[in-house]
Design an enzyme around this catalytic site. Structure first.
Site, PDB file in Angstrom:
ATOM      1  N   ARG A  16       0.852  -1.182   0.000  1.00  0.00           N
ATOM      2  CA  ARG A  16       0.000   0.000   0.000  1.00  0.00           C
ATOM      3  C   ARG A  16       0.894   1.241   0.000  1.00  0.00           C
ATOM      4  O   ARG A  16       2.074   1.174   0.358  1.00  0.00           O
ATOM      5  CB  ARG A  16      -0.905   0.028   1.230  1.00  0.00           C
ATOM      6  N   LYS A  55      -1.704  -2.629   7.310  1.00  0.00           N
ATOM      7  CA  LYS A  55      -3.085  -2.370   7.699  1.00  0.00           C
ATOM      8  C   LYS A  55      -3.589  -3.531   8.536  1.00  0.00           C
ATOM      9  O   LYS A  55      -3.559  -4.675   8.111  1.00  0.00           O
ATOM     10  CB  LYS A  55      -3.960  -2.189   6.460  1.00  0.00           C
ATOM     11  N   HIS A  84      -2.577   2.273  -5.715  1.00  0.00           N
ATOM     12  CA  HIS A  84      -3.100   1.014  -5.196  1.00  0.00           C
ATOM     13  C   HIS A  84      -3.356   0.003  -6.308  1.00  0.00           C
ATOM     14  O   HIS A  84      -3.417  -1.206  -6.057  1.00  0.00           O
ATOM     15  CB  HIS A  84      -4.394   1.264  -4.413  1.00  0.00           C
ATOM     16  N   ARG A 141      -0.733  -2.603  -6.401  1.00  0.00           N
ATOM     17  CA  ARG A 141      -0.912  -3.673  -5.405  1.00  0.00           C
ATOM     18  C   ARG A 141      -1.898  -4.706  -5.938  1.00  0.00           C
ATOM     19  O   ARG A 141      -1.670  -5.914  -5.811  1.00  0.00           O
ATOM     20  CB  ARG A 141      -1.401  -3.066  -4.086  1.00  0.00           C
ATOM     21  N   HIS A 151      -3.896 -10.263   4.132  1.00  0.00           N
ATOM     22  CA  HIS A 151      -5.341 -10.295   4.328  1.00  0.00           C
ATOM     23  C   HIS A 151      -5.718 -11.356   5.355  1.00  0.00           C
ATOM     24  O   HIS A 151      -5.209 -12.468   5.314  1.00  0.00           O
ATOM     25  CB  HIS A 151      -6.058 -10.611   3.013  1.00  0.00           C
ATOM     26  N   TYR A 158      -9.121  -8.466  -4.863  1.00  0.00           N
ATOM     27  CA  TYR A 158      -7.932  -7.908  -5.492  1.00  0.00           C
ATOM     28  C   TYR A 158      -7.582  -8.624  -6.791  1.00  0.00           C
ATOM     29  O   TYR A 158      -7.014  -8.052  -7.692  1.00  0.00           O
ATOM     30  CB  TYR A 158      -6.743  -8.024  -4.526  1.00  0.00           C
TER      31      TYR A 158
END
Length: 416
Positions: free
Chosen positions: A242, A275, A351, A354, A377, A386
């Protein structure tokens, strides 16, 4: 203590004694998201009683002016404490979950023990048609309501027993698989985050590289900054990062991987500020190096450029033209410049690199679980958002599957 008991009596709450005030201290205040009084408990933790257990909020023998509102308020407060004190979620995350539960109560004008799946469906339709919420946002709302219901129906917290005694009914789960949005494998993210095709990624990198060469040949200023930008974009794509993760990278975040000695000092990346799950804060993760091109670009930058721009006493990889820390917002702005110069979609953000990382790994046959771990994740279904494999890849996979089936099919002999 007598004055405190008189304050409670003025609110219509009777039956309190000093002995009943030992487990918890009862005070009144207006909940910020509702007009009815919410009883705020300052719990003196008792051994064996979990955060959010109903007895900490509804002492026996207590009468309320409006019992339904008071019990629902106690449920909300208990759920908040269970999230913050039990699961160690951030208070902001707990408050957001509570706000969604209160919003459903206000929409239905019913309390949880009277909620039905049909009421939940109507609320979802309202959020879609009136609020215009995105599918991913709806899943957050659904997750909050599902978690609230799970909390109330759990024997661990005894709210069902409280409702049976007071209202002759009990809370139920109203969010089911058949009436909630599922994570799906088709790409459903924002258009600005859609994965780039391989030729688009290559075109972006080639363009920034040529900008560096052009500035050097013409002796223009800014060549080092463009070189930095080229390396950043390759690192985002090379490790699936990210923008804020790459902005906080330090040289010391990279390590050798004994199982991949060909990458030298860059075999593993330890992301320090990844994250986290909803409400859990930043989370660290390890990303195994897979792209030799990204390693070569980063190594060249660290060896040749970084020593000339390094902030004194800092191991941060990226700095601005003025020698300050590079922010994620600035990375987004620099990406937009190069994106527009090669006429990519104007909605694209960094993004998308990614997303491209995850998608291209899927196309190369990497296991979905491995991609999930690389991306950081918690749920594999999130990785599915994604990954959006191209039509050519799908056709190739189909052709390979058909050929494999044909090879495995037994050949019929003569007369059979």
């Amino acid at each position: 203590m007598q004055e405190y008991k008189r304050d409670l009596s003025r609110e219509g709450i009777t039956g309190w004694s000093c002995s009943r005030l030992i487990p918890c201290l009862l005070t009144l205040y207006l909940h910020p998201m509702h007009d009815y009084p919410l009883r705020r408990m300052v719990v003196m933790v008792k051994q064996g009683v979990p955060y959010g257990e109903s007895s900490l909020y509804l002492a026996p023998g207590v009468a309320f002016i409006n019992e339904e509102e008071a019990v629902f308020a106690a449920m909300v407060e208990g759920w908040t404490d269970a999230q913050v004190g039990g699961r160690l979620n951030k208070r902001q995350s707990a408050d957001s979950n509570v706000a969604r539960a209160v919003a459903l109560q206000e929409f239905t004008n019913e309390f949880q023990w009277n909620w039905t799946a049909g009421m939940f469906d109507e609320w979802m339709m309202h959020l879609i048609s009136e609020r215009k919420l995105m599918r991913s946002t709806l899943r957050v709302y659904q997750a909050s309501i599902r978690a609230f219901c799970n909390y109330l129906i759990s024997d661990h917290y005894t709210w069902a027993q409280q409702c049976e005694q007071r209202f002759g009914t009990h809370p139920t789960q109203i969010v089911h698989e058949w009436n909630s949005a599922r994570h799906i494998l088709d790409y459903e993210g924002r258009p600005g985050r859609r994965p780039l095709a391989r030729d688009e990624v290559q075109r972006l990198f080639d363009h920034i590289d040529s900008s560096v060469d052009s500035r050097l040949d013409q002796h223009k200023k800014g060549a080092l900054q463009v070189y930095r930008d080229a390396t950043i974009m390759k690192v985002i794509y090379g490790w699936g990062l990210r923008a804020d993760e790459v902005a906080n990278l330090e040289v010391t975040d990279f390590y050798r991987n004994p199982h991949a000695p060909e990458f030298g000092d860059y075999g593993i990346l330890q992301v320090q500020f990844g994250k986290g799950s909803h409400g859990s804060g930043k989370k660290r993760r390890s990303v195994l190096t897979l792209r030799a091109g990204a390693v070569a670009a980063l190594k060249a930058y660290v060896d040749e450029v970084w020593p000339t721009v390094r902030m004194s006493g800092s191991n941060l990889l990226w700095v601005t033209e003025r020698g300050n820390r590079l922010q994620a917002k600035e990375i987004t702005e620099r990406f937009a410049v190069y994106r527009d110069e090669i006429r990519l979609d104007s909605v694209l953000s960094p993004h998308c690199l990614r997303h491209s990382y995850a998608t291209h790994l899927a196309e190369e046959g990497f296991d979905p679980r491995f991609i999930q771990e690389q991306m950081g994740h918690q749920w594999g279904t999130t990785t599915g958002i994604y990954t959006h494999v191209t039509g050519n890849f799908m056709n190739t996979m189909m052709r390979q599957a058909l050929e494999k089936n044909q090879q495995a099919r037994p050949t019929k002999g003569p007369g059979k």
